[in-house]
Design a protein around this motif. Structure first.
Motif, PDB file in Angstrom:
ATOM      1  N   TYR A   1       0.851  -1.194   0.000  1.00 43.34           N
ATOM      2  CA  TYR A   1       0.000   0.000   0.000  1.00 43.34           C
ATOM      3  C   TYR A   1       0.886   1.243   0.000  1.00 43.34           C
ATOM      4  N   GLY A   2       0.330   2.358  -0.431  1.00 45.78           N
ATOM      5  CA  GLY A   2       0.999   3.648  -0.287  1.00 45.78           C
ATOM      6  C   GLY A   2       2.069   3.964  -1.315  1.00 45.78           C
ATOM      7  N   PHE A   3       2.355   3.023  -2.242  1.00 42.20           N
ATOM      8  CA  PHE A   3       3.372   3.303  -3.256  1.00 42.20           C
ATOM      9  C   PHE A   3       2.856   2.881  -4.618  1.00 42.20           C
ATOM     10  N   MET A   4       2.960   3.788  -5.587  1.00 43.02           N
ATOM     11  CA  MET A   4       2.594   3.494  -6.970  1.00 43.02           C
ATOM     12  C   MET A   4       3.837   3.679  -7.829  1.00 43.02           C
ATOM     13  N   PRO A   5       4.304   2.625  -8.503  1.00 51.76           N
ATOM     14  CA  PRO A   5       5.554   2.758  -9.257  1.00 51.76           C
ATOM     15  C   PRO A   5       5.417   3.629 -10.505  1.00 51.76           C
ATOM     16  N   PHE A   6       6.321   4.566 -10.646  1.00 48.49           N
ATOM     17  CA  PHE A   6       6.526   5.317 -11.880  1.00 48.49           C
ATOM     18  C   PHE A   6       7.968   5.071 -12.291  1.00 48.49           C
ATOM     19  N   TYR A   7       8.243   5.227 -13.582  1.00 53.51           N
ATOM     20  CA  TYR A   7       9.559   4.857 -14.085  1.00 53.51           C
ATOM     21  C   TYR A   7      10.221   6.029 -14.807  1.00 53.51           C
ATOM     22  N   PRO A   8      11.542   6.144 -14.678  1.00 55.66           N
ATOM     23  CA  PRO A   8      12.250   7.273 -15.290  1.00 55.66           C
ATOM     24  C   PRO A   8      12.337   7.138 -16.801  1.00 55.66           C
ATOM     25  N   GLY A   9      12.598   8.243 -17.445  1.00 55.11           N
ATOM     26  CA  GLY A   9      12.734   8.242 -18.896  1.00 55.11           C
ATOM     27  C   GLY A   9      13.396   9.520 -19.367  1.00 55.11           C
ATOM     28  N   PRO A  10      13.474   9.707 -20.686  1.00 52.69           N
ATOM     29  CA  PRO A  10      14.174  10.871 -21.240  1.00 52.69           C
ATOM     30  C   PRO A  10      13.348  12.150 -21.247  1.00 52.69           C
ATOM     31  N   GLY A  11      12.191  12.128 -20.593  1.00 54.62           N
ATOM     32  CA  GLY A  11      11.304  13.284 -20.575  1.00 54.62           C
ATOM     33  C   GLY A  11       9.873  12.828 -20.772  1.00 54.62           C
ATOM     34  N   VAL A  12       8.980  13.767 -21.003  1.00 55.82           N
ATOM     35  CA  VAL A  12       7.582  13.420 -21.279  1.00 55.82           C
ATOM     36  C   VAL A  12       7.177  14.016 -22.619  1.00 55.82           C
ATOM     37  N   GLY A  13       6.205  13.378 -23.258  1.00 54.60           N
ATOM     38  CA  GLY A  13       5.744  13.864 -24.553  1.00 54.60           C
ATOM     39  C   GLY A  13       4.269  13.600 -24.737  1.00 54.60           C
ATOM     40  N   GLY A  14       3.813  13.781 -25.972  1.00 53.79           N
ATOM     41  CA  GLY A  14       2.410  13.566 -26.278  1.00 53.79           C
ATOM     42  C   GLY A  14       1.587  14.829 -26.120  1.00 53.79           C
ATOM     43  N   HIS A  15       0.300  14.688 -26.359  1.00 55.39           N
ATOM     44  CA  HIS A  15      -0.590  15.846 -26.371  1.00 55.39           C
ATOM     45  C   HIS A  15      -1.330  16.033 -25.055  1.00 55.39           C
ATOM     46  N   CYS A  16      -1.042  15.182 -24.051  1.00 57.31           N
ATOM     47  CA  CYS A  16      -1.760  15.288 -22.770  1.00 57.31           C
ATOM     48  C   CYS A  16      -0.838  15.735 -21.640  1.00 57.31           C
ATOM     49  N   ILE A  17       0.003  14.815 -21.138  1.00 55.44           N
ATOM     50  CA  ILE A  17       0.730  15.139 -19.912  1.00 55.44           C
ATOM     51  C   ILE A  17       1.818  16.182 -20.121  1.00 55.44           C
ATOM     52  N   SER A  18       2.265  16.379 -21.355  1.00 55.85           N
ATOM     53  CA  SER A  18       3.276  17.415 -21.574  1.00 55.85           C
ATOM     54  C   SER A  18       2.652  18.787 -21.802  1.00 55.85           C
ATOM     55  N   VAL A  19       1.327  18.826 -21.978  1.00 56.28           N
ATOM     56  CA  VAL A  19       0.647  20.085 -22.302  1.00 56.28           C
ATOM     57  C   VAL A  19      -0.366  20.490 -21.234  1.00 56.28           C
ATOM     58  N   ASP A  20      -1.209  19.555 -20.812  1.00 59.95           N
ATOM     59  CA  ASP A  20      -2.305  19.894 -19.893  1.00 59.95           C
ATOM     60  C   ASP A  20      -1.848  20.555 -18.593  1.00 59.95           C
ATOM     61  N   PRO A  21      -0.791  20.048 -17.934  1.00 59.73           N
ATOM     62  CA  PRO A  21      -0.357  20.721 -16.701  1.00 59.73           C
ATOM     63  C   PRO A  21       0.070  22.172 -16.939  1.00 59.73           C
ATOM     64  N   LEU A  22       0.648  22.451 -18.113  1.00 58.23           N
ATOM     65  CA  LEU A  22       1.043  23.825 -18.423  1.00 58.23           C
ATOM     66  C   LEU A  22      -0.182  24.714 -18.597  1.00 58.23           C
ATOM     67  N   TYR A  23      -1.218  24.143 -19.195  1.00 56.05           N
ATOM     68  CA  TYR A  23      -2.470  24.896 -19.320  1.00 56.05           C
ATOM     69  C   TYR A  23      -3.040  25.206 -17.935  1.00 56.05           C
ATOM     70  N   LEU A  24      -3.008  24.208 -17.057  1.00 56.58           N
ATOM     71  CA  LEU A  24      -3.522  24.415 -15.700  1.00 56.58           C
ATOM     72  C   LEU A  24      -2.704  25.469 -14.963  1.00 56.58           C
TER      73      LEU A  24
END
Length: 207
Positions: free
Chosen positions: A55-78
């Protein structure tokens, strides 16, 4: 499944929360990965052990950055919308800064590895494998692999790429034709960077 909420504004905020949650956690694991490099630890080992907690941990994994039309853009709009209401989104801004720096981090790490072998970027052949913004998707929008290619070309490296989904790249200053993925070609490379690990690439380096 349709999940009703009270308004269109609430529905939009749901999407923004989910995408921001991902971009912030990706930034966190990217930062921890760079720290693990300094400590001489494997981020993959650390994550694999941490996710055994039930419980209490959700795995995320490292990478060379983020892309696409959602997570790389929507937070900036917010973040932009928040500023219109006199609110500073510190987490979003910091996460964006961390993720945007990852392509340069990849190149810096590569340069360090090459220097250990008495080579410079300018005299090196570098193959980028996978240029889509995520695996198994034919989409280049905001792909960090493109930033890596641009940085390497600016630094004078001889850059080529292989991606089964893209026979050529002609986008924002990049003009390349897909390289042949053969043993002879691979032997001529000083380094291979797997930027996007498409499922079709599984085991390809072992044949």
């Amino acid at each position: 499944k349709v999940v009703p909420v009270s308004s269109a504004s609430a529905a939009e905020m749901v999407k923004l929360l989910e995408n921001t949650f991902r971009v912030v956690n990706i930034a966190l694991v990217n930062e921890i990965m760079t720290l693990c490099d300094r400590f001489g630890l494997s981020i993959w080992e650390i994550i694999d052990a941490a996710k055994t907690k039930p419980y209490g941990f959700m795995p995320f994994y490292p990478g060379p950055g983020v892309g696409g039309h959602c997570i790389s853009v929507d937070p900036l709009y917010l973040s932009w919308k928040a500023k219109k209401h006199g609110f500073e989104t510190k987490f979003i801004d910091l996460a964006t800064s961390v993720n945007d720096a990852m392509p340069q981090y990849v190149v810096d790490r590569l340069e360090g590895i090459l220097l250990e072998r008495k080579k410079t970027l300018e005299e090196s052949n570098i193959l980028i494998v996978g240029v889509a913004y995520k695996k198994d998707v034919k989409d280049l929008r905001e792909s960090p692999a493109l930033d890596i290619i641009r940085i390497l070309e600016t630094r004078g490296a001889k850059v080529s790429y292989y991606d089964p989904l893209f026979p050529y790249l002609k986008i924002k200053g990049i003009d390349l034709k897909r390289a042949p993925f053969t043993k002879a070609f691979l032997k001529r490379q000083d380094c291979v960077i797997i930027a996007t690990a498409h499922s079709s690439l599984n085991g390809l380096f072992l044949t």
